[in-house]
Design a protein around this motif. Structure first.
Motif, PDB file in Angstrom:
ATOM      1  N   ILE A   2       0.836  -1.192   0.000  1.00  0.00           N
ATOM      2  CA  ILE A   2       0.000   0.000   0.000  1.00  0.00           C
ATOM      3  C   ILE A   2       0.878   1.251   0.000  1.00  0.00           C
ATOM      4  O   ILE A   2       0.649   2.197  -0.740  1.00  0.00           O
ATOM      5  CB  ILE A   2      -0.967  -0.016   1.214  1.00  0.00           C
ATOM      6  CG1 ILE A   2      -2.172  -0.893   0.858  1.00  0.00           C
ATOM      7  CG2 ILE A   2      -1.423   1.395   1.578  1.00  0.00           C
ATOM      8  CD1 ILE A   2      -3.146  -1.101   1.966  1.00  0.00           C
ATOM      9  N   ASP A   4       3.823   1.439  -1.156  1.00  0.00           N
ATOM     10  CA  ASP A   4       4.415   1.480  -2.480  1.00  0.00           C
ATOM     11  C   ASP A   4       3.575   2.301  -3.443  1.00  0.00           C
ATOM     12  O   ASP A   4       4.080   3.169  -4.143  1.00  0.00           O
ATOM     13  CB  ASP A   4       4.496   0.038  -3.002  1.00  0.00           C
ATOM     14  CG  ASP A   4       5.884  -0.248  -3.515  1.00  0.00           C
ATOM     15  OD1 ASP A   4       6.837   0.247  -2.895  1.00  0.00           O
ATOM     16  OD2 ASP A   4       5.984  -0.948  -4.533  1.00  0.00           O
ATOM     17  N   GLU A   5       2.278   2.015  -3.460  1.00  0.00           N
ATOM     18  CA  GLU A   5       1.345   2.723  -4.336  1.00  0.00           C
ATOM     19  C   GLU A   5       1.327   4.211  -4.010  1.00  0.00           C
ATOM     20  O   GLU A   5       1.316   5.057  -4.903  1.00  0.00           O
ATOM     21  CB  GLU A   5      -0.074   2.156  -4.150  1.00  0.00           C
ATOM     22  CG  GLU A   5      -0.315   0.842  -4.821  1.00  0.00           C
ATOM     23  CD  GLU A   5      -0.885   1.033  -6.214  1.00  0.00           C
ATOM     24  OE1 GLU A   5      -2.016   1.529  -6.310  1.00  0.00           O
ATOM     25  OE2 GLU A   5      -0.182   0.712  -7.178  1.00  0.00           O
ATOM     26  N   GLN A   8       4.415   5.837  -5.307  1.00  0.00           N
ATOM     27  CA  GLN A   8       4.353   5.941  -6.770  1.00  0.00           C
ATOM     28  C   GLN A   8       3.554   7.174  -7.179  1.00  0.00           C
ATOM     29  O   GLN A   8       3.945   7.892  -8.105  1.00  0.00           O
ATOM     30  CB  GLN A   8       3.682   4.694  -7.356  1.00  0.00           C
ATOM     31  CG  GLN A   8       4.663   3.584  -7.692  1.00  0.00           C
ATOM     32  CD  GLN A   8       3.952   2.340  -8.193  1.00  0.00           C
ATOM     33  OE1 GLN A   8       2.861   2.437  -8.771  1.00  0.00           O
ATOM     34  NE2 GLN A   8       4.559   1.192  -7.961  1.00  0.00           N
ATOM     35  N   GLY A   9       2.438   7.394  -6.480  1.00  0.00           N
ATOM     36  CA  GLY A   9       1.632   8.583  -6.749  1.00  0.00           C
ATOM     37  C   GLY A   9       2.413   9.853  -6.453  1.00  0.00           C
ATOM     38  O   GLY A   9       2.387  10.809  -7.230  1.00  0.00           O
ATOM     39  N   LYS A 118      -3.715   6.570 -16.415  1.00  0.00           N
ATOM     40  CA  LYS A 118      -3.513   5.318 -15.679  1.00  0.00           C
ATOM     41  C   LYS A 118      -4.695   4.368 -15.899  1.00  0.00           C
ATOM     42  O   LYS A 118      -4.511   3.177 -16.181  1.00  0.00           O
ATOM     43  CB  LYS A 118      -3.348   5.614 -14.188  1.00  0.00           C
ATOM     44  CG  LYS A 118      -2.769   4.487 -13.352  1.00  0.00           C
ATOM     45  CD  LYS A 118      -2.494   5.008 -11.942  1.00  0.00           C
ATOM     46  CE  LYS A 118      -2.223   3.903 -10.941  1.00  0.00           C
ATOM     47  NZ  LYS A 118      -0.936   3.238 -11.143  1.00  0.00           N
ATOM     48  N   GLU A 123      -4.523  -0.050 -15.894  1.00  0.00           N
ATOM     49  CA  GLU A 123      -4.091  -0.173 -14.498  1.00  0.00           C
ATOM     50  C   GLU A 123      -5.230   0.260 -13.576  1.00  0.00           C
ATOM     51  O   GLU A 123      -6.062   1.089 -13.949  1.00  0.00           O
ATOM     52  CB  GLU A 123      -2.888   0.733 -14.221  1.00  0.00           C
ATOM     53  CG  GLU A 123      -1.604   0.290 -14.875  1.00  0.00           C
ATOM     54  CD  GLU A 123      -0.493   1.291 -14.579  1.00  0.00           C
ATOM     55  OE1 GLU A 123      -0.241   1.574 -13.393  1.00  0.00           O
ATOM     56  OE2 GLU A 123       0.102   1.802 -15.542  1.00  0.00           O
ATOM     57  N   THR A 124      -5.249  -0.276 -12.359  1.00  0.00           N
ATOM     58  CA  THR A 124      -6.232   0.155 -11.378  1.00  0.00           C
ATOM     59  C   THR A 124      -5.817   1.508 -10.809  1.00  0.00           C
ATOM     60  O   THR A 124      -4.661   1.713 -10.449  1.00  0.00           O
ATOM     61  CB  THR A 124      -6.313  -0.856 -10.214  1.00  0.00           C
ATOM     62  OG1 THR A 124      -6.523  -2.159 -10.765  1.00  0.00           O
ATOM     63  CG2 THR A 124      -7.442  -0.497  -9.262  1.00  0.00           C
ATOM     64  N   SER A 126      -5.871   3.190  -7.806  1.00  0.00           N
ATOM     65  CA  SER A 126      -6.174   2.930  -6.395  1.00  0.00           C
ATOM     66  C   SER A 126      -6.300   4.244  -5.647  1.00  0.00           C
ATOM     67  O   SER A 126      -5.685   5.252  -6.023  1.00  0.00           O
ATOM     68  CB  SER A 126      -5.070   2.088  -5.762  1.00  0.00           C
ATOM     69  OG  SER A 126      -3.891   2.838  -5.652  1.00  0.00           O
ATOM     70  N   TRP A 129      -2.912   5.543  -4.339  1.00  0.00           N
ATOM     71  CA  TRP A 129      -2.083   6.176  -5.382  1.00  0.00           C
ATOM     72  C   TRP A 129      -2.603   7.591  -5.650  1.00  0.00           C
ATOM     73  O   TRP A 129      -1.840   8.558  -5.719  1.00  0.00           O
ATOM     74  CB  TRP A 129      -2.139   5.347  -6.670  1.00  0.00           C
ATOM     75  CG  TRP A 129      -1.420   5.989  -7.821  1.00  0.00           C
ATOM     76  CD1 TRP A 129      -0.093   5.861  -8.140  1.00  0.00           C
ATOM     77  CD2 TRP A 129      -1.970   6.898  -8.791  1.00  0.00           C
ATOM     78  NE1 TRP A 129       0.209   6.620  -9.245  1.00  0.00           N
ATOM     79  CE2 TRP A 129      -0.924   7.269  -9.664  1.00  0.00           C
ATOM     80  CE3 TRP A 129      -3.250   7.431  -9.012  1.00  0.00           C
ATOM     81  CZ2 TRP A 129      -1.114   8.143 -10.736  1.00  0.00           C
ATOM     82  CZ3 TRP A 129      -3.431   8.312 -10.076  1.00  0.00           C
ATOM     83  CH2 TRP A 129      -2.374   8.655 -10.926  1.00  0.00           C
TER      84      TRP A 129
END
Lengths: 238, 104
Positions: A2, A4-5, A8-9, A118, A123-124, A126, A129
Motif C-alpha cells: 500500500i 508502495d502505491e 508511486q503517486g 492510468k 491499471e487500477t 487505487s 495512489w
C-alpha cells in the motif's frame, strides 16, 4: 504494498508540484496586494484549491465586483472539471463514498490527466495512489501560498517591483489557453471591445459583467458546430 | 478592512469553494442522474471563461499606460509559442526594464 502505491503517486505528482509552485507563491503575493490577509490567502488555497480561479477571485474582489459574479466566475473557470469528474467516474467506481468525496475535492487538471492515463492503460486507479499524487501537489500549494503571502506583505509598492502587470499577463495566458475552443476569436474580440468601452463609459466593476455578458451572448447566438470537442485543459494549472 | 468586511470575504471564499466542488463532483452526479446540457447552453458556458478573463485583460492593455501595454504585447507574442511561466517572466522583465531605464 500500500505504501508502495502511495509513493508511486507522490513520485508521479512531484514534477507537477514543481511546475505549480511558482503559481502558488504568485497567488499568495497577489492576494495580499489585492487586499487579502495572509489567513484569507491560505484559506482560499485550502478550500478552493484551483489556481486560475483563485487568481480570478482575488482580482474581481479587488474591483469590488458583486459577490455573485465572483462566485459565478470561479464556477465558470472551473467548469471544465465537470467533464473530468464525468470521465473519471469510470475508473473510481471502487472507491468508498468518502474516498470519492476526497477524490473529487482534489480533482485538478494534472490529477485528472494522470488518473485518466492510468485508468486508460488498464491499471487500477487505487485510492492510495490517487491520494499520494494529490497530496504532493495539495500540501506544497498551501505552503507556497503562505510563503508568497508573507513575502507579499513585506513588499511596499507592488509597482516598484512590477507585480501589477503579472495578473493581466497571467489572465492573458489563460485566455490563450482556451484558443482552440469554438468561437474563441469572436468571443474574445467582442468581450475585449465591449469591456474597454464599458470601462470608459460605465466604470470599473461593471466592465467585467458587461464585457463578459456580451461574449457569452455572442457564443450562444453563433451557429453551433456539430463535432463534440475535447475538453480544453490549461497547462500545469492546479 | 473591518471585521464585517473580513467575514464578507470569508463567505465569498467559501461560496467559491462550494462552486468549485460542484464542478468537481457535478460530472459524476450528472453521469448517474441527468441527460445532456442543451447545446446552446453548452456553447454559452464554454465561452464564459474566455469572455470573463478577456475583460480582465483588455482594459489593462488599453488604460494601463505604455509600460504595461508594451510588456503585455511582448508577453502575448511569447504566449503564442511558450507556456504562461515564460509569458510572466518575459513580461515582468520588460516592465521592469521600462520602469528602471525607460523613464516610466
Amino acid at each position: 504494498m500500500i505504501n508502495d502505491e502511495f509513493w508511486q503517486g507522490v513520485r508521479r505528482g512531484f514534477p507537477i508540484m514543481l511546475a505549480a509552485s511558482p503559481f502558488g507563491a504568485l497567488f499568495g503575493a497577489l492576494a495580499i496586494d489585492n487586499g487579502f490577509s495572509i489567513f484569507d490567502a491560505v484559506f482560499m488555497s485550502v478550500t478552493v484549491y484551483a489556481g486560475a480561479s483563485q487568481m480570478v477571485g482575488i482580482e474581481l474582489f479587488n474591483h469590488n465586483v458583486q459577490p455573485w459574479l465572483i462566485v459565478l466566475s470561479v464556477f465558470a473557470v472551473n467548469f471544465r472539471h465537470i467533464l473530468y469528474s464525468a470521465s473519471l467516474a469510470r475508473y473510481i467506481g471502487h472507491f468508498s463514498p468518502l474516498q470519492k468525496l476526497v477524490a473529487f475535492f482534489l480533482l485538478t487538471d494534472p490529477q485528472y490527466a494522470e488518473s485518466e492515463k492510468k485508468g486508460e492503460s488498464g491499471e487500477t486507479v487505487s485510492f492510495i495512489w490517487y491520494l499520494g499524487f494529490g497530496m504532493i501537489i495539495y500540501l506544497p500549494w498551501q505552503i507556497m501560498t503562505l510563503i508568497g503571502a508573507i513575502f507579499g506583505q513585506m513588499i511596499g509598492d507592488p509597482k516598484a517591483i512590477g507585480l501589477d502587470v503579472l495578473l493581466p499577463i497571467y489572465f492573458m495566458g489563460l485566455v490563450l489557453g482556451f484558443r482552440r475552443r469554438d468561437n474563441w476569436l469572436p468571443v474574445v474580440a467582442v468581450s475585449a471591445v465591449v469591456s474597454v468601452g464599458a470601462m470608459h463609459f460605465v466604470g470599473s466593476p461593471w466592465h467585467v459583467s458587461i464585457g463578459a455578458l456580451a461574449g457569452v451572448i455572442l457564443a450562444a447566438c453563433l451557429p453551433l458546430r456539430t463535432p463534440p470537442e475535447e475538453p480544453v485543459t490549461l497547462e500545469h494549472e492546479v | 478592512m473591518g471585521s464585517s468586511d473580513h467575514m464578507h470575504l470569508v463567505y465569498i471564499i467559501l461560496a467559491a469553494a462550494v462552486a468549485t466542488f460542484i464542478t468537481r463532483i457535478g460530472g459524476y452526479v450528472m453521469m448517474t442522474q441527468m441527460k445532456r446540457i442543451p447545446p446552446r447552453m453548452e456553447a454559452a458556458l464554454n465561452a464564459v471563461p474566455a469572455a470573463v478573463l478577456t475583460t480582465l485583460v483588455a482594459p489593462a492593455f488599453v488604460y494601463g499606460g505604455w509600460d504595461v501595454t508594451t510588456s503585455m504585447a511582448v508577453a502575448f507574442l511569447v504566449g503564442l509559442r511558450f507556456n504562461s511561466l515564460w509569458m510572466l517572466l518575459v513580461g515582468w522583465l520588460v516592465v521592469m526594464a521600462l520602469r528602471h531605464f525607460g523613464g516610466f
